[in-house]
Design a protein around this motif. Structure first.
Motif, PDB file in Angstrom:
ATOM      1  N   ALA A 173     -22.222   0.943  12.009  1.00  0.00           N
ATOM      2  CA  ALA A 173     -23.141   2.088  12.027  1.00  0.00           C
ATOM      3  C   ALA A 173     -22.369   3.399  12.111  1.00  0.00           C
ATOM      4  O   ALA A 173     -22.742   4.398  11.493  1.00  0.00           O
ATOM      5  N   PHE A 174     -21.292   3.400  12.896  1.00  0.00           N
ATOM      6  CA  PHE A 174     -20.443   4.588  13.019  1.00  0.00           C
ATOM      7  C   PHE A 174     -19.878   4.983  11.656  1.00  0.00           C
ATOM      8  O   PHE A 174     -19.941   6.153  11.253  1.00  0.00           O
ATOM      9  N   LEU A 175     -19.343   4.019  10.925  1.00  0.00           N
ATOM     10  CA  LEU A 175     -18.752   4.319   9.616  1.00  0.00           C
ATOM     11  C   LEU A 175     -19.815   4.721   8.600  1.00  0.00           C
ATOM     12  O   LEU A 175     -19.599   5.638   7.797  1.00  0.00           O
ATOM     13  N   ALA A 176     -20.953   4.052   8.641  1.00  0.00           N
ATOM     14  CA  ALA A 176     -22.018   4.386   7.684  1.00  0.00           C
ATOM     15  C   ALA A 176     -22.522   5.800   7.911  1.00  0.00           C
ATOM     16  O   ALA A 176     -22.793   6.535   6.950  1.00  0.00           O
ATOM     17  N   GLU A 177     -22.642   6.205   9.153  1.00  0.00           N
ATOM     18  CA  GLU A 177     -23.113   7.559   9.466  1.00  0.00           C
ATOM     19  C   GLU A 177     -22.126   8.603   8.971  1.00  0.00           C
ATOM     20  O   GLU A 177     -22.508   9.701   8.576  1.00  0.00           O
ATOM     21  N   ALA A 178     -20.853   8.249   8.986  1.00  0.00           N
ATOM     22  CA  ALA A 178     -19.819   9.193   8.554  1.00  0.00           C
ATOM     23  C   ALA A 178     -19.886   9.482   7.062  1.00  0.00           C
ATOM     24  O   ALA A 178     -19.239  10.412   6.581  1.00  0.00           O
ATOM     25  N   LEU A 179     -20.649   8.696   6.311  1.00  0.00           N
ATOM     26  CA  LEU A 179     -20.764   8.927   4.876  1.00  0.00           C
ATOM     27  C   LEU A 179     -21.714  10.085   4.559  1.00  0.00           C
ATOM     28  O   LEU A 179     -21.685  10.629   3.457  1.00  0.00           O
ATOM     29  N   ALA A 180     -22.554  10.473   5.526  1.00  0.00           N
ATOM     30  CA  ALA A 180     -23.478  11.588   5.306  1.00  0.00           C
ATOM     31  C   ALA A 180     -22.683  12.888   5.149  1.00  0.00           C
ATOM     32  O   ALA A 180     -21.797  13.188   5.948  1.00  0.00           O
ATOM     33  N   SER A 181     -23.001  13.664   4.149  1.00  0.00           N
ATOM     34  CA  SER A 181     -22.199  14.851   3.831  1.00  0.00           C
ATOM     35  C   SER A 181     -22.192  15.876   4.950  1.00  0.00           C
ATOM     36  O   SER A 181     -21.170  16.537   5.192  1.00  0.00           O
ATOM     37  N   ASP A 182     -23.324  16.045   5.654  1.00  0.00           N
ATOM     38  CA  ASP A 182     -23.351  17.034   6.730  1.00  0.00           C
ATOM     39  C   ASP A 182     -22.484  16.597   7.897  1.00  0.00           C
ATOM     40  O   ASP A 182     -21.779  17.416   8.507  1.00  0.00           O
ATOM     41  N   VAL A 183     -22.485  15.292   8.200  1.00  0.00           N
ATOM     42  CA  VAL A 183     -21.635  14.778   9.275  1.00  0.00           C
ATOM     43  C   VAL A 183     -20.172  14.926   8.895  1.00  0.00           C
ATOM     44  O   VAL A 183     -19.333  15.326   9.716  1.00  0.00           O
ATOM     45  N   GLN A 184     -19.850  14.604   7.663  1.00  0.00           N
ATOM     46  CA  GLN A 184     -18.465  14.736   7.197  1.00  0.00           C
ATOM     47  C   GLN A 184     -17.960  16.162   7.359  1.00  0.00           C
ATOM     48  O   GLN A 184     -16.856  16.397   7.865  1.00  0.00           O
ATOM     49  N   ARG A 185     -18.765  17.104   6.904  1.00  0.00           N
ATOM     50  CA  ARG A 185     -18.337  18.501   6.923  1.00  0.00           C
ATOM     51  C   ARG A 185     -18.066  18.979   8.349  1.00  0.00           C
ATOM     52  O   ARG A 185     -17.037  19.590   8.624  1.00  0.00           O
ATOM     53  N   ILE A 186     -18.975  18.678   9.258  1.00  0.00           N
ATOM     54  CA  ILE A 186     -18.860  19.197  10.618  1.00  0.00           C
ATOM     55  C   ILE A 186     -17.827  18.432  11.428  1.00  0.00           C
ATOM     56  O   ILE A 186     -16.916  19.032  12.023  1.00  0.00           O
ATOM     57  N   ILE A 187     -17.945  17.111  11.470  1.00  0.00           N
ATOM     58  CA  ILE A 187     -17.129  16.307  12.381  1.00  0.00           C
ATOM     59  C   ILE A 187     -15.755  15.983  11.816  1.00  0.00           C
ATOM     60  O   ILE A 187     -14.753  16.017  12.548  1.00  0.00           O
ATOM     61  N   LEU A 188     -15.682  15.676  10.525  1.00  0.00           N
ATOM     62  CA  LEU A 188     -14.428  15.182   9.970  1.00  0.00           C
ATOM     63  C   LEU A 188     -13.584  16.256   9.299  1.00  0.00           C
ATOM     64  O   LEU A 188     -12.364  16.268   9.457  1.00  0.00           O
ATOM     65  N   LEU A 189     -14.207  17.142   8.538  1.00  0.00           N
ATOM     66  CA  LEU A 189     -13.437  18.084   7.737  1.00  0.00           C
ATOM     67  C   LEU A 189     -13.148  19.406   8.446  1.00  0.00           C
ATOM     68  O   LEU A 189     -12.037  19.932   8.362  1.00  0.00           O
ATOM     69  N   ASP A 190     -14.130  19.951   9.151  1.00  0.00           N
ATOM     70  CA  ASP A 190     -13.955  21.279   9.741  1.00  0.00           C
ATOM     71  C   ASP A 190     -13.517  21.270  11.199  1.00  0.00           C
ATOM     72  O   ASP A 190     -12.815  22.183  11.641  1.00  0.00           O
ATOM     73  N   ALA A 191     -13.937  20.266  11.947  1.00  0.00           N
ATOM     74  CA  ALA A 191     -13.643  20.255  13.385  1.00  0.00           C
ATOM     75  C   ALA A 191     -12.148  20.283  13.704  1.00  0.00           C
ATOM     76  O   ALA A 191     -11.740  20.995  14.639  1.00  0.00           O
ATOM     77  N   PRO A 192     -11.284  19.534  12.983  1.00  0.00           N
ATOM     78  CA  PRO A 192      -9.853  19.593  13.326  1.00  0.00           C
ATOM     79  C   PRO A 192      -9.278  21.002  13.275  1.00  0.00           C
ATOM     80  O   PRO A 192      -8.507  21.407  14.147  1.00  0.00           O
ATOM     81  N   GLY A 193      -9.660  21.778  12.262  1.00  0.00           N
ATOM     82  CA  GLY A 193      -9.146  23.141  12.160  1.00  0.00           C
ATOM     83  C   GLY A 193      -9.841  24.114  13.081  1.00  0.00           C
ATOM     84  O   GLY A 193      -9.207  25.019  13.632  1.00  0.00           O
ATOM     85  N   ALA A 194     -11.135  23.934  13.271  1.00  0.00           N
ATOM     86  CA  ALA A 194     -11.904  24.877  14.084  1.00  0.00           C
ATOM     87  C   ALA A 194     -11.688  24.670  15.574  1.00  0.00           C
ATOM     88  O   ALA A 194     -11.674  25.640  16.348  1.00  0.00           O
ATOM     89  N   LEU A 195     -11.511  23.415  15.986  1.00  0.00           N
ATOM     90  CA  LEU A 195     -11.422  23.116  17.413  1.00  0.00           C
ATOM     91  C   LEU A 195     -10.059  22.601  17.853  1.00  0.00           C
ATOM     92  O   LEU A 195      -9.647  22.822  18.997  1.00  0.00           O
ATOM     93  N   GLY A 196      -9.375  21.893  16.974  1.00  0.00           N
ATOM     94  CA  GLY A 196      -8.118  21.254  17.355  1.00  0.00           C
ATOM     95  C   GLY A 196      -8.366  19.844  17.857  1.00  0.00           C
ATOM     96  O   GLY A 196      -9.422  19.538  18.412  1.00  0.00           O
TER      97      GLY A 196
END
Length: 208
Positions: free
Chosen positions: A103-126
């Motif tokens: 379920a964790f991996l399937a949820e990560a396929l959603a584009s909004d989740v990807q953008r916020i949690i996976l793609l932008d968070a590392p640069g925005a938050l560290g």
């Protein structure tokens, strides 16, 4: 007989909570659609129909606002995983841990989740801040593994170590799927390997 007046005006706390909710909802929509760097506080205020002063009353700036959105997203993701785990055909089992991980991996396929949690968070938050916030899913995995070990489904020399290994693999798989040209194929490949890994650990326990 005195009439009891019905309060119609919202309290200060209710107004404050309403403003925060409007800001977080607007920010999430804009961060998901345009990304962290391309989203301005003016745009967030316009979408939320609040003043810039109201925003700064609750958030120190864009990073603080993004952190609040990220925290909410992590809490929502944890609820998705917990629901999948508890709804599994064999609750509290090693199979239920797999269902939650899937379920964790399937949820990560959603584009909004990807953008916020996976793609932008590392640069925005560290990464340190991300780890500090995103502990719920790791702790749930640790508890699921502890129960699976206790029931004899799998063997483990160190539940915390196994939890970190599996959770790290899930996070990296989610990131790989988010960056892949064919995200569905990448996710399916990860799920096949995850299934094999879970089956191998269960088989090792059965042979012991």
């Amino acid at each position: 007989m005195m009439e009891t007046r019905t309060r119609t005006r919202p309290t200060q706390r209710e107004r404050s909570d309403g403003t925060i909710e409007a800001l977080l909802s607007a920010a999430r929509a804009l961060f998901a659609a345009h990304g962290y760097n391309a989203t301005s506080l003016d745009a967030v205020c316009g979408e939320a129909h609040v003043t810039k002063g109201a925003l700064y009353h609750h958030f120190s700036g864009k990073q603080h606002l993004f952190r609040a959105v990220y925290e909410r997203e992590q809490a929502r993701l944890a609820r998705v995983v917990a629901r999948a785990y508890s709804d599994a055909e064999q609750p509290n089992s090693w199979e239920a841990v797999y269902v939650g991980a899937r379920a964790f991996l399937a949820e990560a396929l959603a584009s909004d989740v990807q953008r916020i949690i996976l793609l932008d968070a590392p640069g925005a938050l560290g990464m340190d801040t991300m780890r500090e916030i995103s502990t719920d899913c790791l702790l749930m995995m640790r508890e699921g593994i502890r129960r699976a070990v206790a029931s004899g489904d799998i063997l483990s020399q160190s539940v915390p170590a196994l939890s970190s290994l599996l959770y790290g693999a899930l996070c990296e798989s989610a990131m790989a799927a988010a960056r892949a040209d064919d995200q569905r194929a990448a996710l399916d490949a990860s799920l096949l390997e995850l299934r094999a890994l879970f089956d191998a650990l269960a088989a090792a326990a059965a042979r012991a």
